[in-house]
Scaffold this motif. Structure first.
Motif, PDB file in Angstrom:
ATOM      1  N   ARG A 283      15.568 -11.309   1.760  1.00 28.38           N
ATOM      2  CA  ARG A 283      14.588 -12.315   2.162  1.00 28.38           C
ATOM      3  C   ARG A 283      13.323 -12.185   1.326  1.00 28.38           C
ATOM      4  O   ARG A 283      13.045 -11.153   0.724  1.00 28.38           O
ATOM      5  CB  ARG A 283      14.233 -12.158   3.650  1.00 28.38           C
ATOM      6  N   MET A 284      12.538 -13.274   1.324  1.00 29.42           N
ATOM      7  CA  MET A 284      11.215 -13.280   0.714  1.00 29.42           C
ATOM      8  C   MET A 284      10.185 -13.151   1.825  1.00 29.42           C
ATOM      9  O   MET A 284      10.209 -13.919   2.801  1.00 29.42           O
ATOM     10  CB  MET A 284      10.988 -14.568  -0.068  1.00 29.42           C
ATOM     11  N   GLN A 285       9.296 -12.183   1.717  1.00 28.22           N
ATOM     12  CA  GLN A 285       8.302 -11.929   2.742  1.00 28.22           C
ATOM     13  C   GLN A 285       6.942 -12.456   2.289  1.00 28.22           C
ATOM     14  O   GLN A 285       6.493 -12.176   1.172  1.00 28.22           O
ATOM     15  CB  GLN A 285       8.195 -10.423   3.017  1.00 28.22           C
ATOM     16  N   ALA A 286       6.301 -13.257   3.130  1.00 25.85           N
ATOM     17  CA  ALA A 286       4.971 -13.771   2.809  1.00 25.85           C
ATOM     18  C   ALA A 286       3.947 -12.656   2.877  1.00 25.85           C
ATOM     19  O   ALA A 286       3.971 -11.826   3.799  1.00 25.85           O
ATOM     20  CB  ALA A 286       4.593 -14.889   3.773  1.00 25.85           C
ATOM     21  N   THR A 287       3.050 -12.619   1.902  1.00 25.74           N
ATOM     22  CA  THR A 287       1.990 -11.611   1.898  1.00 25.74           C
ATOM     23  C   THR A 287       0.923 -11.992   2.931  1.00 25.74           C
ATOM     24  O   THR A 287       0.897 -13.112   3.464  1.00 25.74           O
ATOM     25  CB  THR A 287       1.335 -11.514   0.512  1.00 25.74           C
ATOM     26  N   ALA A 288       0.031 -11.033   3.187  1.00 25.06           N
ATOM     27  CA  ALA A 288      -1.061 -11.288   4.130  1.00 25.06           C
ATOM     28  C   ALA A 288      -1.928 -12.452   3.644  1.00 25.06           C
ATOM     29  O   ALA A 288      -2.416 -13.260   4.447  1.00 25.06           O
ATOM     30  CB  ALA A 288      -1.906 -10.027   4.304  1.00 25.06           C
ATOM     31  N   ARG A 289      -2.122 -12.547   2.339  1.00 23.64           N
ATOM     32  CA  ARG A 289      -2.908 -13.654   1.768  1.00 23.64           C
ATOM     33  C   ARG A 289      -2.247 -15.000   2.077  1.00 23.64           C
ATOM     34  O   ARG A 289      -2.905 -15.967   2.446  1.00 23.64           O
ATOM     35  CB  ARG A 289      -3.014 -13.448   0.260  1.00 23.64           C
ATOM     36  N   THR A 290      -0.919 -15.063   1.942  1.00 19.03           N
ATOM     37  CA  THR A 290      -0.190 -16.302   2.218  1.00 19.03           C
ATOM     38  C   THR A 290      -0.262 -16.661   3.695  1.00 19.03           C
ATOM     39  O   THR A 290      -0.491 -17.833   4.057  1.00 19.03           O
ATOM     40  CB  THR A 290       1.281 -16.154   1.796  1.00 19.03           C
ATOM     41  N   VAL A 291      -0.065 -15.667   4.550  1.00 18.09           N
ATOM     42  CA  VAL A 291      -0.090 -15.916   5.996  1.00 18.09           C
ATOM     43  C   VAL A 291      -1.453 -16.444   6.422  1.00 18.09           C
ATOM     44  O   VAL A 291      -1.546 -17.332   7.280  1.00 18.09           O
ATOM     45  CB  VAL A 291       0.265 -14.625   6.764  1.00 18.09           C
ATOM     46  N   ALA A 292      -2.527 -15.931   5.836  1.00 20.78           N
ATOM     47  CA  ALA A 292      -3.874 -16.385   6.189  1.00 20.78           C
ATOM     48  C   ALA A 292      -4.175 -17.773   5.615  1.00 20.78           C
ATOM     49  O   ALA A 292      -4.853 -18.589   6.250  1.00 20.78           O
ATOM     50  CB  ALA A 292      -4.900 -15.371   5.684  1.00 20.78           C
ATOM     51  N   LEU A 293      -3.674 -18.042   4.425  1.00 19.45           N
ATOM     52  CA  LEU A 293      -4.020 -19.276   3.723  1.00 19.45           C
ATOM     53  C   LEU A 293      -3.156 -20.456   4.149  1.00 19.45           C
ATOM     54  O   LEU A 293      -3.636 -21.604   4.206  1.00 19.45           O
ATOM     55  CB  LEU A 293      -3.873 -19.041   2.214  1.00 19.45           C
ATOM     56  N   ALA A 294      -1.889 -20.228   4.455  1.00 21.57           N
ATOM     57  CA  ALA A 294      -0.942 -21.321   4.704  1.00 21.57           C
ATOM     58  C   ALA A 294      -1.383 -22.277   5.814  1.00 21.57           C
ATOM     59  O   ALA A 294      -1.304 -23.502   5.643  1.00 21.57           O
ATOM     60  CB  ALA A 294       0.444 -20.758   4.990  1.00 21.57           C
ATOM     61  N   PRO A 295      -1.831 -21.805   6.983  1.00 22.21           N
ATOM     62  CA  PRO A 295      -2.252 -22.767   8.019  1.00 22.21           C
ATOM     63  C   PRO A 295      -3.433 -23.640   7.575  1.00 22.21           C
ATOM     64  O   PRO A 295      -3.489 -24.827   7.930  1.00 22.21           O
ATOM     65  CB  PRO A 295      -2.651 -21.863   9.189  1.00 22.21           C
ATOM     66  N   GLN A 296      -4.344 -23.054   6.813  1.00 19.02           N
ATOM     67  CA  GLN A 296      -5.482 -23.835   6.335  1.00 19.02           C
ATOM     68  C   GLN A 296      -5.027 -24.910   5.346  1.00 19.02           C
ATOM     69  O   GLN A 296      -5.496 -26.051   5.382  1.00 19.02           O
ATOM     70  CB  GLN A 296      -6.511 -22.913   5.687  1.00 19.02           C
ATOM     71  N   VAL A 297      -4.111 -24.535   4.454  1.00 19.08           N
ATOM     72  CA  VAL A 297      -3.583 -25.492   3.486  1.00 19.08           C
ATOM     73  C   VAL A 297      -2.834 -26.608   4.201  1.00 19.08           C
ATOM     74  O   VAL A 297      -2.988 -27.794   3.886  1.00 19.08           O
ATOM     75  CB  VAL A 297      -2.662 -24.784   2.471  1.00 19.08           C
ATOM     76  N   SER A 298      -2.037 -26.244   5.214  1.00 17.14           N
ATOM     77  CA  SER A 298      -1.268 -27.242   5.960  1.00 17.14           C
ATOM     78  C   SER A 298      -2.190 -28.243   6.647  1.00 17.14           C
ATOM     79  O   SER A 298      -1.968 -29.459   6.593  1.00 17.14           O
ATOM     80  CB  SER A 298      -0.384 -26.539   6.995  1.00 17.14           C
ATOM     81  N   ALA A 299      -3.254 -27.725   7.285  1.00 17.28           N
ATOM     82  CA  ALA A 299      -4.195 -28.609   7.976  1.00 17.28           C
ATOM     83  C   ALA A 299      -4.938 -29.499   6.985  1.00 17.28           C
ATOM     84  O   ALA A 299      -5.166 -30.700   7.242  1.00 17.28           O
ATOM     85  CB  ALA A 299      -5.185 -27.775   8.785  1.00 17.28           C
ATOM     86  N   TRP A 300      -5.298 -28.932   5.845  1.00 17.89           N
ATOM     87  CA  TRP A 300      -6.036 -29.702   4.831  1.00 17.89           C
ATOM     88  C   TRP A 300      -5.157 -30.810   4.258  1.00 17.89           C
ATOM     89  O   TRP A 300      -5.602 -31.952   4.103  1.00 17.89           O
ATOM     90  CB  TRP A 300      -6.507 -28.770   3.727  1.00 17.89           C
TER      91      TRP A 300
END
Length: 321
Positions: free
Chosen positions: A70-87
């Protein structure tokens, strides 16, 4: 707009490709699976892999790290992804055209229409607005042709219905509404003409001109001139309203667009005959500024005007040729 932004604020975007944020959203949704993310975005697998590498470089983070199968999301991705999705969702909603419901709109629209043209469009158009868009208030403005550009620039009108005698700049759009042949009109008790009347014979009859449209008058004059003739203009009226009464009192004829007079009750009882039926035509245009090209209210009004004349062209009464 924030006018205090520094040059650095703008220049940093030269190195960022914001399209890659869509790639990040797809990869996070598919838990780092490049193949499935590529399918979502519509890219090939190799193009998606290249986009992921560019994302890593842009954000300075590996973003997804392989762990086992599997590919594991980094902490940076986990923090950034919801903001990117909302934007992205916010931008999508803002960029989509707003839902237009004419029945709920409250807006004023100003149209430059000369008095002699109002009868052709206002009754029908106002009737449609009363039924479909009662909150749209329409105002007719009789703007002289020479001041039309100024009226647009000052926001006093958003569109105009005019004859084809206005020099159109790149700032404006136009739509031909209708074409009309001309008719010559007189009162049988004032003039006795042996029909049919030739152009040369018409050139000997005293005439009443109308200056409601400079171009229309010029069309007629130029037609006489092209045949080596000139018409004897004995008087000029500012519009067409007074013309029937004048013709009933004076031995003159008037040459006017058929569309203006053929169903006008003031002209009842006057003789109307086609003037060079297929040779001379009056054109009527709808003009609007490019600033209002995609304004939904302006589009709604323009579509109703265009449809009105399309229907009129289909069923309009006409004189025999």
């Amino acid at each position: 707009m924030n006018g205090s932004r520094s040059d650095t604020f703008f220049q940093q975007f030269r190195h960022w490709d914001l399209n890659l944020l869509v790639v990040l959203e797809a990869l996070f949704t598919e838990q780092g699976n490049v193949t499935r993310a590529a399918q979502r975005v519509g890219l090939s697998q190799s193009a998606m892999s290249h986009a992921l590498n560019r994302l890593r470089e842009m954000l300075g983070d590996p973003l997804f790290v392989k762990q086992g199968q599997r590919m594991q999301a980094t902490a940076r991705t986990v923090a950034l992804a919801p903001q990117v999705s909302a934007w992205l969702e916010q931008i999508r909603q803002q960029l989509n055209p707003p839902q237009f419901d004419p029945a709920t709109i409250r807006q004023e629209v100003n149209i430059a229409i000369h008095e002699h043209l109002e009868r052709l469009i206002l009754p029908s158009l106002l009737g449609v607005l009363r039924r479909q868009a009662p909150g749209i208030h329409l105002h007719s403005r009789p703007v002289p042709m020479a001041l039309l550009t100024e009226a647009f620039a000052q926001g006093r009108v958003e569109m105009a219905i005019i004859g084809g005698d206005w020099e159109l700049s790149e700032a404006f759009r136009q739509q031909l509404l209708t074409e009309s042949r001309f008719v010559y009109i007189y009162h049988a008790e004032q003039l006795t003409l042996n029909e049919p009347v030739s152009l040369a014979e018409l050139a000997t009859v005293p005439q009443l001109a109308s200056n409601y449209s400079h171009k229309t008058a010029t069309i007629i004059d130029n037609h006489f001139t092209a045949h080596g003739l000139s018409r004897p203009i004995m008087a000029t009226a500012g519009g067409i309203t007074a013309i029937p009464a004048i013709l009933r009192e004076c031995p003159m004829l008037a040459i006017l667009p058929e569309i203006m007079v053929v169903d006008h009750p003031l002209f009842d009882g006057l003789v109307m005959r086609p003037f060079e039926p297929e040779q001379v035509r009056a054109e009527l245009y709808l003009i609007w500024h490019r600033l209002h090209e995609h304004d939904p209210v302006q589009q709604f009004i323009r579509e109703r005007i265009i449809q009105h004349f399309a229907d009129r062209n289909t069923v309009s009464p006409a004189l025999p040729a």
